[in-house]
Design a protein around this motif. Structure first.
Motif, mmCIF file in Angstrom:
data_model
loop_
_atom_site.group_PDB
_atom_site.id
_atom_site.type_symbol
_atom_site.label_atom_id
_atom_site.label_comp_id
_atom_site.label_asym_id
_atom_site.label_seq_id
_atom_site.Cartn_x
_atom_site.Cartn_y
_atom_site.Cartn_z
ATOM 1 N N THR A 1 3.022 7.414 -7.292
ATOM 2 C CA THR A 1 1.924 7.692 -6.361
ATOM 3 C C THR A 1 0.777 6.700 -6.553
ATOM 4 O OG1 THR A 1 1.014 9.302 -7.919
ATOM 5 C CG2 THR A 1 2.449 10.159 -6.176
ATOM 6 N N GLU A 2 1.012 5.642 -7.320
ATOM 7 C CA GLU A 2 -0.003 4.562 -7.430
ATOM 8 C C GLU A 2 -0.319 4.020 -6.046
ATOM 9 O OE1 GLU A 2 0.962 1.269 -10.212
ATOM 10 O OE2 GLU A 2 2.378 2.743 -11.016
ATOM 11 N N ARG A 3 -1.590 3.680 -5.838
ATOM 12 C CA ARG A 3 -1.998 3.227 -4.507
ATOM 13 C C ARG A 3 -1.493 1.819 -4.181
ATOM 14 N NH1 ARG A 3 -6.742 4.867 -4.719
ATOM 15 N NH2 ARG A 3 -6.516 6.649 -3.327
ATOM 16 N N VAL B 1 9.276 2.165 3.145
ATOM 17 C CA VAL B 1 8.006 2.324 3.857
ATOM 18 C C VAL B 1 6.918 1.504 3.150
ATOM 19 C CG1 VAL B 1 6.208 4.026 4.310
ATOM 20 C CG2 VAL B 1 8.619 4.566 4.817
ATOM 21 N N LEU B 2 6.931 1.588 1.830
ATOM 22 C CA LEU B 2 5.972 0.828 1.017
ATOM 23 C C LEU B 2 6.035 -0.668 1.339
ATOM 24 C CD1 LEU B 2 4.121 0.948 -1.657
ATOM 25 C CD2 LEU B 2 6.212 0.202 -2.826
ATOM 26 N N HIS B 3 7.245 -1.234 1.303
ATOM 27 C CA HIS B 3 7.395 -2.680 1.522
ATOM 28 C C HIS B 3 6.921 -3.088 2.915
ATOM 29 C CE1 HIS B 3 10.919 -2.433 -1.578
ATOM 30 N NE2 HIS B 3 9.749 -2.447 -2.179
ATOM 31 N N GLN B 4 7.124 -2.201 3.870
ATOM 32 C CA GLN B 4 6.760 -2.545 5.256
ATOM 33 C C GLN B 4 5.245 -2.567 5.478
ATOM 34 O OE1 GLN B 4 8.535 -3.890 7.365
ATOM 35 N NE2 GLN B 4 10.653 -3.323 6.934
ATOM 36 N N THR B 5 4.477 -2.079 4.519
ATOM 37 C CA THR B 5 3.023 -2.059 4.751
ATOM 38 C C THR B 5 2.415 -3.457 4.825
ATOM 39 O OG1 THR B 5 2.555 -1.751 2.387
ATOM 40 C CG2 THR B 5 2.682 0.247 3.759
ATOM 41 N N TYR C 1 0.832 -1.208 0.000
ATOM 42 C CA TYR C 1 0.000 0.000 0.000
ATOM 43 C C TYR C 1 0.868 1.259 0.000
ATOM 44 C CZ TYR C 1 -2.795 3.817 1.838
ATOM 45 O OH TYR C 1 -3.397 5.041 2.016
ATOM 46 N N ASN C 2 0.583 2.153 -0.927
ATOM 47 C CA ASN C 2 1.341 3.405 -1.052
ATOM 48 C C ASN C 2 0.479 4.572 -0.561
ATOM 49 O OD1 ASN C 2 2.859 5.586 -1.790
ATOM 50 N ND2 ASN C 2 2.882 5.125 -3.980
#
Lengths: 454, 454
Positions: A61-63, A236-240, A19-20
């Motif tokens: 900025t893709e979700r 941060v993205l990967h950690q979601t 999730y971004n």
């Protein structure tokens, strides 16, 4: 009827997309700047140290970003991680609050860090890279990257902050067991390291210095890239995956948190665990959700730092980021939560703090270790000093619930075990732990070294 | 379709009863003897050091013993543990075998040991006991007992073998974090310890010595009992939660092992994980099940010891047991698998070996660490040197399956993590690990000190 203490998702429910949060932020942070030109960084500026897919993820900025099947397959070695109900902690506190935590300590390196290490190693492998260079503070990230690189057939070179290298030989050996090559930073392996050592042969290093060495190693060698354990958007993205799994588990038991918190070093633990929930606040679904970022009093980036452009590393080689910072030349006091000794924070997290969606609080290490001890006495797990910062916040919140008679639901990500931090527990148990006041003069000095932006 | 790598049972499926193999053994071992009278031990002989419910469990031949709800409730902190499919290890070995392992490293103390520590603490608490005394070798058991005692409000005193106390400060601190009181054994805290120190002030201790100290502490103080981490029947009984959970998980995926193995120190890991399967061999349901007990070449109790009556401890204060033994005064070479340095073994296990139901094999530590390294490279987890003995056996079996083109199902209990054994990994990685030949002369000497039984 017993309260269920652990909620497990099926392996098939490991998220298929990251999730971004940028897709849902009302306004985005100012862009990173190229440290040489001080112009907004272009994709090609990152190319000497990152593969293009990572650069794309850094900027998009893709979700939703699909998680490659090969990465999910490695995640299966320890994911999904359990969501625990901290029943015994609740009972000890006599709180009406219901406390839940995600337990990332079950991963082989012992923290949340491999969630991104594995992804970064995968994309670098696909791009034909042969070796990854990185820095590590407390050793969690270096362990995770050694582990991730090994699984995809890459070599890993880890610049380990001198103080940690000396205090935590077990972390070094763990990296070496996974075929990582570990240098005490500053090292003689880089020009920057040699320069620092020439000026101060006895320096115990800092995370900023180690970053500079790793970036230099990557930038000056072919087929060698850099991998970073926090701060940047793709990390941060990967950690979601942490927060996404937690949300699914909460759905299964028909709960939703009122209060969430996480410890912040560079922001990847905090952001990964909370952003899928923060999304609900940003989009108006959960406007009242309370979100707290927890940091050490001796490195109080969010609570005392300034929001402005600063270098990501000490040497000024890394991109210039818009963030809360204590100054890139600031070297924090030697607290035991080594993973939280960073002068800045994730620009995404900082922007959300700046815009009022997320609160921050700072704690002294003695109260943090008291919380860790109470956690060990009740829930059993001996946790990392980093994670204990959020346990301290959780205990405070649970006691507030008790005073006010509120049945809140509390959630935090228990980011790692403290098996290699027992030296610090020993100091605490002997009553010898020292608290450091906020080093205001050091920070003032460091803030004089900010990059000059037109 | 992905192979599922972890099979999780629901928390409600934590076993409600322990399995007692004595109910299914064609013939039972000779009874334990009182060390003073050398007559078969009566329940009252155990009363100075054990609560009556433990004594009852030690002597009963009932097949199923109910697990108290309070004990199951503590088990929930980490149980049920996952059953892993070691897919990456299989792929590396290119074996047609399917390898499964139970992972007990997720418990807070990091091994299978709390399965019995928690039960023993509970029964002692119910009996009004205030403090438990015990010994620990590598530190796994002492950690588990400190943890279990704390959860039921008891104090724990741990006599830690001198060599481990010096090499593994983190294990000591872990015990202290859970409020355990730790002495370097031999200590000045007991008469036996003082006597040994007077004879040899520089001794690095042994498990037998530490047992003697703990038993003396318990026997000579009111409201203090002794707790033992292996060997005796009630300990083996409590550990069967591991094998019972594994059996249920295998049922869920419609598999059943052809080959099972486990490392043997005193026998509780091996017996707990395998006895629920051994039952099927004893009762004729699975006559062809291959069962292998794995031990170190430097302490080869089952492969080189004699089957006869010997003391459980060095000082001759503990019950005399019919078992394979190398002599209770034998002090094994200082291998890194400290938990396997015991002169005897569980009488139940020994009897089953004697009667031909279970085979045994001994390994050198270098080949054991090679197996551990391969496991870390493939499955990620860095495991205890004790557990690595069975991984060595599993690799051998999987390679045999490859040669013979057989699709066997292999199962072992991965009894604990090696986070506090990284010093040993370091020695191995540096190529400095030493193998010890079977110390035949030392064993011969020790066997001259057997108790004289009429």
């Amino acid at each position: 009827m017993n309260i269920k203490e652990k909620i497990f998702l099926d392996e098939e429910e490991i998220p298929k997309e990251w999730y971004n949060i940028q897709a849902d932020m009302p306004s985005l942070p100012e862009p990173p700047l190229n440290p040489m030109t001080k112009e907004p960084a272009k994709p090609e500026d990152f190319a000497p140290i990152f593969p293009m897919e990572i650069v794309r993820q850094e900027m998009t900025t893709e979700r939703w970003i699909p998680i490659p099947e090969e990465v999910r397959d490695v995640y299966r070695l320890w994911r999904p991680t359990p969501l625990y109900r901290a029943k015994r902690l609740e009972e000890r506190l006599k709180t009406p609050a219901r406390i839940y935590y995600k337990w990332e300590g079950v991963s082989p390196p012992g923290s949340h860090k491999p969630n991104t290490a594995v992804a970064q190693a995968y994309y670098n492998m696909k791009a034909g890279v042969e070796r990854l260079a990185t820095e590590t503070g407390a050793g969690q990230w270096g362990s995770a990257l050694s582990f991730g690189a090994m699984l995809f057939g890459l070599k890993a070179t880890v610049y380990m902050v001198g103080a940690s290298y000396d205090q935590k030989p077990y972390r070094r050996i763990m990296m070496e067991t996974w075929d990582g090559e570990v240098y005490r930073s500053p090292s003689k392996n880089t020009e920057y390291g040699r320069k620092v050592l020439a000026e101060d042969p006895n320096t115990s290093g800092s995370l900023g210095m180690a970053i500079s060495e790793a970036v230099e190693d990557a930038a000056t060698h072919d087929n060698v890239n850099y991998a970073i354990g926090s701060v940047l958007n793709h990390v941060v993205l990967h950690q979601t995956v942490v927060g996404l799994e937690a949300k699914k588990a909460f759905e299964m038991i028909d709960e939703y948190p009122d209060f969430i918190c996480g410890n912040v070093g560079g922001g990847s633990n905090f952001s990964g665990a909370t952003f899928p929930f923060v999304a609900d606040k940003l989009t108006g679904k959960r406007p009242d959700l309370k979100i707290l970022a927890c940091e050490p009093m001796s490195c109080p980036t969010l609570t005392k730092g300034l929001y402005l452009y600063d270098y990501g590393d000490t040497a000024g080689m890394a991109p210039i980021l818009m963030m809360y910072t204590l100054g890139h030349t600031f070297i924090p006091p030697p607290i035991h939560a080594g993973g939280l000794r960073y002068h800045g924070d994730s620009p995404l997290l900082c922007k959300l703090v700046k815009d009022g969606y997320i609160d921050a609080a700072a704690y002294h290490q003695t109260e943090v270790f008291k919380a860790a001890k109470l956690f060990a006495e009740t829930e059993g797990h001996i946790i990392a000093p980093e994670s204990a910062h959020e346990v301290k916040a959780v205990i405070d919140e649970a006691l507030r619930c008790k005073e006010e008679g509120k049945e809140e639901v509390i959630f935090f990500n228990n980011s790692g075990h403290g098996h290699f931090d027992l030296g610090a527990y020993d100091v605490f148990l002997q009553g010898k732990l020292v608290d450091y006041e906020y080093p205001v003069e050091l920070v003032k000095q460091a803030l004089e070294n900010l990059p000059k932006i037109e």
